[in-house]
Design a protein around this motif. Structure first.
Motif, PDB file in Angstrom:
ATOM      1  N   LEU A   1      -4.921  10.115  -0.603  1.00 38.32           N
ATOM      2  CA  LEU A   1      -5.372   8.917  -1.312  1.00 38.32           C
ATOM      3  C   LEU A   1      -4.474   7.750  -0.922  1.00 38.32           C
ATOM      4  O   LEU A   1      -3.261   7.786  -1.176  1.00 38.32           O
ATOM      5  N   ARG A   2      -5.059   6.725  -0.313  1.00 32.72           N
ATOM      6  CA  ARG A   2      -4.295   5.538   0.050  1.00 32.72           C
ATOM      7  C   ARG A   2      -4.741   4.383  -0.833  1.00 32.72           C
ATOM      8  O   ARG A   2      -5.934   4.077  -0.907  1.00 32.72           O
ATOM      9  N   VAL A   3      -3.784   3.770  -1.497  1.00 36.85           N
ATOM     10  CA  VAL A   3      -4.081   2.717  -2.465  1.00 36.85           C
ATOM     11  C   VAL A   3      -3.184   1.514  -2.197  1.00 36.85           C
ATOM     12  O   VAL A   3      -2.169   1.605  -1.504  1.00 36.85           O
ATOM     13  N   SER A   4      -3.574   0.379  -2.759  1.00 35.42           N
ATOM     14  CA  SER A   4      -2.743  -0.821  -2.724  1.00 35.42           C
ATOM     15  C   SER A   4      -2.745  -1.445  -4.101  1.00 35.42           C
ATOM     16  O   SER A   4      -3.762  -1.427  -4.804  1.00 35.42           O
TER      17      SER A   4
ATOM     18  N   VAL B   1      -8.425   1.304  -4.175  1.00 35.71           N
ATOM     19  CA  VAL B   1      -8.505   2.485  -3.335  1.00 35.71           C
ATOM     20  C   VAL B   1      -8.911   2.066  -1.931  1.00 35.71           C
ATOM     21  O   VAL B   1      -9.979   1.492  -1.724  1.00 35.71           O
ATOM     22  N   LEU B   2      -8.054   2.353  -0.940  1.00 38.12           N
ATOM     23  CA  LEU B   2      -8.304   1.982   0.448  1.00 38.12           C
ATOM     24  C   LEU B   2      -8.883   3.128   1.261  1.00 38.12           C
ATOM     25  O   LEU B   2      -9.679   2.906   2.174  1.00 38.12           O
TER      26      LEU B   2
ATOM     27  N   SER C   1       0.836  -1.195   0.000  1.00 38.06           N
ATOM     28  CA  SER C   1       0.000   0.000   0.000  1.00 38.06           C
ATOM     29  C   SER C   1       0.870   1.243   0.000  1.00 38.06           C
ATOM     30  O   SER C   1       2.036   1.207   0.386  1.00 38.06           O
ATOM     31  N   ALA C   2       0.294   2.352  -0.426  1.00 39.46           N
ATOM     32  CA  ALA C   2       1.001   3.624  -0.473  1.00 39.46           C
ATOM     33  C   ALA C   2      -0.003   4.751  -0.296  1.00 39.46           C
ATOM     34  O   ALA C   2      -1.197   4.599  -0.584  1.00 39.46           O
ATOM     35  N   SER C   3       0.480   5.881   0.209  1.00 45.57           N
ATOM     36  CA  SER C   3      -0.363   7.062   0.405  1.00 45.57           C
ATOM     37  C   SER C   3       0.141   8.191  -0.493  1.00 45.57           C
ATOM     38  O   SER C   3       1.348   8.433  -0.569  1.00 45.57           O
TER      39      SER C   3
ATOM     40  N   ARG D   1      -3.236  19.786  -9.674  1.00 44.26           N
ATOM     41  CA  ARG D   1      -2.164  20.775  -9.560  1.00 44.26           C
ATOM     42  C   ARG D   1      -0.878  20.188  -9.001  1.00 44.26           C
ATOM     43  O   ARG D   1       0.214  20.639  -9.347  1.00 44.26           O
ATOM     44  N   SER D   2      -0.975  19.222  -8.110  1.00 43.02           N
ATOM     45  CA  SER D   2       0.231  18.618  -7.553  1.00 43.02           C
ATOM     46  C   SER D   2      -0.107  17.221  -7.064  1.00 43.02           C
ATOM     47  O   SER D   2      -1.240  16.924  -6.670  1.00 43.02           O
ATOM     48  N   VAL D   3       0.895  16.350  -7.082  1.00 39.37           N
ATOM     49  CA  VAL D   3       0.726  14.982  -6.611  1.00 39.37           C
ATOM     50  C   VAL D   3       2.083  14.473  -6.158  1.00 39.37           C
ATOM     51  O   VAL D   3       3.114  14.730  -6.800  1.00 39.37           O
ATOM     52  N   GLY D   4       2.108  13.760  -5.047  1.00 39.21           N
ATOM     53  CA  GLY D   4       3.350  13.217  -4.535  1.00 39.21           C
ATOM     54  C   GLY D   4       3.074  12.133  -3.527  1.00 39.21           C
ATOM     55  O   GLY D   4       1.967  12.022  -2.987  1.00 39.21           O
ATOM     56  N   ALA D   5       4.069  11.317  -3.266  1.00 37.55           N
ATOM     57  CA  ALA D   5       3.943  10.208  -2.307  1.00 37.55           C
ATOM     58  C   ALA D   5       4.138  10.735  -0.897  1.00 37.55           C
ATOM     59  O   ALA D   5       4.884  11.667  -0.656  1.00 37.55           O
TER      60      ALA D   5
END
Length: 239
Positions: free
Chosen positions: A208-211, A187-188, A159-161, A230-234
């Motif tokens: 957004l937390r996904v696996s 999508v978690l 999983s990752a956020s 506009r922006s996205v990052g881990a």
């Protein structure tokens, strides 16, 4: 072992008690330092004071009422003070736990505060070996168990956020979720919060937390191309 006071009298406030307080200070400070380095709500000072205060309460419970013994048939149960520490520390731990959109945070920190109180009580009760053992066990649980969980979960999808910011009112969230599932992610968790930009437009901060099996950087690259994002990052996960 009879405790000898600093001035020579067996008053329960001698070098033995000072050593027990010092032991509680050192052990609780070690735990608090670990929490401080992880930037938790309860850090070095909180854990140190909890452990030191618990040790002092135990010493008061053991020695603070000796002058009343034998006076008019007075009797007391020294374990009552210890019991009140256990219940009273729950108020501190309860203040560290909060729930937002069905997501619970702070449970580990509250549990660590509770364990720190127990370590301080052990020091005050004259059980330093148990206090040291539990301190070592604390670090084993917090650092060793996550590695075991990773080994046990090798067959599960990681999983990752992600943290995103997108323009409101354009159906962007729907596109984000669609792109995530099409790439093979589940999508978690979805957590949104509105934000007013300097140009008075409204944007949405999204957690957004996904696996899934695909590399997370592929999802980040895909979401960055969604119109309105506009922006996205881990985001590094928390305990």
């Amino acid at each position: 072992m009879t405790s000898v006071g600093i001035l020579g009298e067996p008053a329960g406030q001698g070098w033995v008690q000072l050593w027990e307080l010092f032991t509680a200070l050192v052990l609780s400070s070690l735990i608090g330092l670990e929490r401080e380095l992880k930037q938790k709500a309860a850090g070095l000072r909180t854990h140190t004071l909890v452990g030191l205060g618990s040790a002092l309460f135990m010493l008061v419970s053991k020695y603070g009422f000796t002058d009343l013994l034998g006076a008019g048939g007075v009797s007391f149960d020294p374990s009552r003070v210890a019991a009140q520490i256990v219940s009273g520390i729950g108020f501190v731990g309860g203040g560290l736990i909060f729930v937002r959109r069905d997501v619970v945070r702070g449970l580990t920190t509250a549990a660590v505060v509770w364990v720190t109180a127990a370590i301080g009580m052990a020091c005050g009760a004259g059980l330093p070996l148990l206090a040291v053992a539990v301190t070592v066990a604390h670090f084993l649980v917090l650092y060793g168990y996550p590695q075991l969980m990773k080994l046990a979960g090798r067959g599960q999808a990681p999983s990752a956020s992600l943290r995103l910011r997108y323009l409101d009112g354009r159906g962007v969230l729907r596109e984000i979720l669609r792109a995530s599932t099409q790439l093979g992610f589940s999508v978690l968790e979805v957590d949104t919060e509105p934000h007013v930009e300097e140009d008075e437009t409204t944007s949405i901060a999204l957690l957004l937390r996904v696996s899934g099996r695909p590399p997370v950087h592929e999802l980040i690259s895909l979401l960055s191309e969604v119109d309105g994002v506009r922006s996205v990052g881990a985001e590094e996960g928390e305990e």
